[in-house]
Design a protein around this motif. Structure first.
Motif, mmCIF file in Angstrom:
data_model
loop_
_atom_site.group_PDB
_atom_site.id
_atom_site.type_symbol
_atom_site.label_atom_id
_atom_site.label_comp_id
_atom_site.label_asym_id
_atom_site.label_seq_id
_atom_site.Cartn_x
_atom_site.Cartn_y
_atom_site.Cartn_z
ATOM 1 N N ALA A 207 -3.802 32.649 50.455
ATOM 2 C CA ALA A 207 -4.407 32.282 49.176
ATOM 3 C C ALA A 207 -3.783 31.004 48.618
ATOM 4 O O ALA A 207 -4.488 30.127 48.092
ATOM 5 N N ALA A 208 -2.463 30.884 48.745
ATOM 6 C CA ALA A 208 -1.793 29.681 48.245
ATOM 7 C C ALA A 208 -2.219 28.452 49.034
ATOM 8 O O ALA A 208 -2.427 27.374 48.461
ATOM 9 N N LEU A 209 -2.357 28.590 50.352
ATOM 10 C CA LEU A 209 -2.820 27.463 51.163
ATOM 11 C C LEU A 209 -4.287 27.129 50.875
ATOM 12 O O LEU A 209 -4.666 25.957 50.846
ATOM 13 N N ALA A 210 -5.097 28.151 50.670
ATOM 14 C CA ALA A 210 -6.509 27.908 50.368
ATOM 15 C C ALA A 210 -6.657 27.113 49.073
ATOM 16 O O ALA A 210 -7.555 26.272 48.954
ATOM 17 N N ASP A 211 -5.778 27.354 48.126
ATOM 18 C CA ASP A 211 -5.812 26.595 46.873
ATOM 19 C C ASP A 211 -5.543 25.104 47.107
ATOM 20 O O ASP A 211 -5.994 24.258 46.339
ATOM 21 N N ARG A 212 -4.788 24.786 48.157
ATOM 22 C CA ARG A 212 -4.428 23.392 48.449
ATOM 23 C C ARG A 212 -5.300 22.785 49.547
ATOM 24 O O ARG A 212 -5.044 21.669 49.996
ATOM 25 N N VAL B 175 -3.941 23.743 59.908
ATOM 26 C CA VAL B 175 -4.594 22.781 60.807
ATOM 27 C C VAL B 175 -6.085 22.674 60.509
ATOM 28 O O VAL B 175 -6.687 21.616 60.692
ATOM 29 N N LEU B 176 -6.696 23.754 60.016
ATOM 30 C CA LEU B 176 -8.099 23.668 59.620
ATOM 31 C C LEU B 176 -8.250 22.782 58.382
ATOM 32 O O LEU B 176 -9.228 22.037 58.258
ATOM 33 N N ALA B 177 -7.272 22.841 57.480
ATOM 34 C CA ALA B 177 -7.292 21.958 56.307
ATOM 35 C C ALA B 177 -7.118 20.510 56.727
ATOM 36 O O ALA B 177 -7.806 19.606 56.222
ATOM 37 N N ILE B 178 -6.194 20.254 57.646
ATOM 38 C CA ILE B 178 -5.979 18.893 58.142
ATOM 39 C C ILE B 178 -7.259 18.364 58.783
ATOM 40 O O ILE B 178 -7.706 17.245 58.518
ATOM 41 N N ALA B 179 -7.876 19.189 59.638
ATOM 42 C CA ALA B 179 -9.102 18.772 60.315
ATOM 43 C C ALA B 179 -10.218 18.482 59.320
ATOM 44 O O ALA B 179 -11.049 17.596 59.540
ATOM 45 N N SER B 180 -10.228 19.193 58.199
ATOM 46 C CA SER B 180 -11.291 18.987 57.210
ATOM 47 C C SER B 180 -11.244 17.585 56.623
ATOM 48 O O SER B 180 -12.271 17.080 56.141
ATOM 49 N N GLY B 181 -10.072 16.949 56.639
ATOM 50 C CA GLY B 181 -9.955 15.602 56.129
ATOM 51 C C GLY B 181 -10.335 14.532 57.126
ATOM 52 O O GLY B 181 -10.417 13.349 56.768
ATOM 53 N N LEU B 182 -10.585 14.920 58.377
ATOM 54 C CA LEU B 182 -10.853 13.938 59.432
ATOM 55 C C LEU B 182 -12.326 13.785 59.761
ATOM 56 O O LEU B 182 -12.706 12.830 60.445
ATOM 57 N N GLY B 183 -13.149 14.712 59.329
ATOM 58 C CA GLY B 183 -14.565 14.606 59.651
ATOM 59 C C GLY B 183 -15.387 15.612 58.882
ATOM 60 O O GLY B 183 -14.874 16.653 58.451
ATOM 61 N N ALA B 184 -16.665 15.335 58.716
ATOM 62 C CA ALA B 184 -17.568 16.200 57.975
ATOM 63 C C ALA B 184 -17.899 17.443 58.795
ATOM 64 O O ALA B 184 -17.803 17.451 60.021
ATOM 65 N N GLY C 73 -16.478 20.508 58.621
ATOM 66 C CA GLY C 73 -15.427 21.473 58.860
ATOM 67 C C GLY C 73 -15.427 22.573 57.820
ATOM 68 O O GLY C 73 -16.327 22.680 56.972
ATOM 69 N N MET C 74 -14.413 23.398 57.865
ATOM 70 C CA MET C 74 -14.295 24.456 56.881
ATOM 71 C C MET C 74 -14.154 23.872 55.484
ATOM 72 O O MET C 74 -13.500 22.851 55.283
ATOM 73 N N THR C 75 -14.759 24.523 54.518
ATOM 74 C CA THR C 75 -14.669 24.102 53.125
ATOM 75 C C THR C 75 -13.616 24.933 52.396
ATOM 76 O O THR C 75 -13.181 25.985 52.883
#
Length: 380
Positions: free
Chosen positions: A22-27, A200-209, A211-213
């Motif tokens: 939950a804390a990571l999802a917030d960030r 890593v899913l959060a990192i990937a979300s910043g690299l391309g459209a 991805g996980m929201t």
């Protein structure tokens, strides 16, 4: 009757996963955005984020000793490739990251082989403009810290994923994603692994459209809590697995990293000769290890590749191999919800953790302290 006092630390740390996630999802969105900024601000430092030290840039404060500030400022819009550096459970989280990056961006990706540099003496070259994602739960594994420095010298930008934001790895990275999972005292990593996977899913979300929201990430803590409260089918499966000495754990796509991690958890907690396979690779010969006394654990979610795993049931039955099915199929005795994204890897991984602990208890083994293993493995 199993002794539930065994593996109490591991169980407590598993049950802490909803809080950590939950804390990571917030960030989640912030992490992706600030990773993207590493390449739009090439050569520049940026102000520490205000999330309590959970993520930060380090090279500007360190005077950029690796010399990567020679790259043109403000020119790059993203990395030209992404490399992952990890060992052990962190390597399984890295594999999930590789899937996410390739799926979302089409960029070249690789899993770094540390021994190429540490044993063979071949220095990394040609990585200017690349992103290196270095994963280490402790941030202290010598070869991970050493290799990270070499990739910085080769021109790569570095994101560290670690549970210790003051570790040696965090200090040399351009940006650090601190897991903030709290102390993890049981030898088998649990909450730090699923935290790395979400990171890593959060990192990937910043690299391309595509991805996980952040909204999808926010679904994971409650889903994890539901799984952790539901252990009946896992315990019944553990009764079978406690009677065998070898096991194939099979998955594909999002479930492949979970299969590898589940096999690792079973190995280290019980001594069972468990091995993780991609369902595609499994057909190329390893299916021969299964039979009447050698079951297969199939992990199959709701993704397009999971039908391949489910289709293994017929050839396994022809070999009289017992099958334990976990996933989103209605007939699966061990379940997780169909999220329709790579976050299902985390849920499959939690099911694997539960299974490893349950098998260890069936065998009378204390999963907290497996024989001959230490919490931090100092490979060089």
């Amino acid at each position: 009757m199993t002794d539930t006092r065994l593996g109490r630390l591991m169980e407590a740390e598993m049950r802490d996963q909803p809080r950590v996630l939950a804390a990571l999802a917030d960030r989640f969105t912030r992490i992706g955005s600030e990773v993207a900024e590493l390449f739009t601000r090439a050569g520049e430092g940026f102000v520490d984020s205000s999330d309590g030290g959970a993520a930060r840039s380090n090279h500007a404060a360190a005077g950029d000793p690796a010399g990567v500030a020679d790259s043109p400022v403000g020119v790059a819009e993203g990395p030209v490739g992404v490399a992952f550096l990890a060992r052990g459970s962190s390597d399984n989280a890295a594999l999930l990251g590789r899937y996410a990056v390739e799926l979302q961006t089409g960029l070249p990706t690789c899993l770094v082989a540390p021994s190429i540099a540490t044993a063979y003496g071949r220095e990394p070259a040609g990585f200017r403009g690349w992103l290196l994602i270095a994963l280490s739960q402790s941030g202290r594994t010598p070869e991970i810290v050493d290799l990270t420095g070499r990739y910085i010298a080769a021109g790569a930008k570095v994101v560290a994923v670690t549970n210790d934001p003051d570790s040696a790895l965090a200090r040399i990275a351009d940006y650090t994603v601190a897991l903030e999972a709290g102390p993890e005292r049981a030898v088998p990593a649990t909450k730090t692994v699923t935290a790395q996977m979400l990171a890593v899913l959060a990192i990937a979300s910043g690299l391309g459209a595509g991805g996980m929201t952040q909204l999808e990430a926010a679904e994971l803590p409650a889903a994890a809590a539901d799984l952790l409260a539901d252990g009946g089918a896992v315990e019944r499966a553990a009764e079978l697995l406690a009677t065998v000495d070898r096991l194939a754990v099979v998955g594909r796509s999002a479930c492949y990293p979970a299969a590898l991690e589940t096999a690792l958890k079973l190995q280290e907690t019980t001594g069972l000769m468990a091995h993780g396979f991609s369902s595609a690779d499994f057909r190329h010969g390893p299916i021969a290890v299964t039979g009447p006394g050698a079951p297969a654990l199939l992990l199959a979610g709701s993704g397009p590749a999971d039908t391949d795993t489910l289709s293994l049931r017929e050839p396994l039955s022809a070999r009289y191999a017992p099958i334990v099915l976990a996933g989103t199929a209605t007939e699966a005795p061990i379940t997780w919800p169909a999220l329709g994204n790579l976050g299902e890897c985390l849920l499959a991984t939690i099911r694997g953790q539960q299974l490893a602990l349950a098998v260890a208890r069936e065998l009378g083994i204390d999963a907290d302290h497996p024989t001959g293993l230490a919490k931090v493995t100092l490979t060089h």
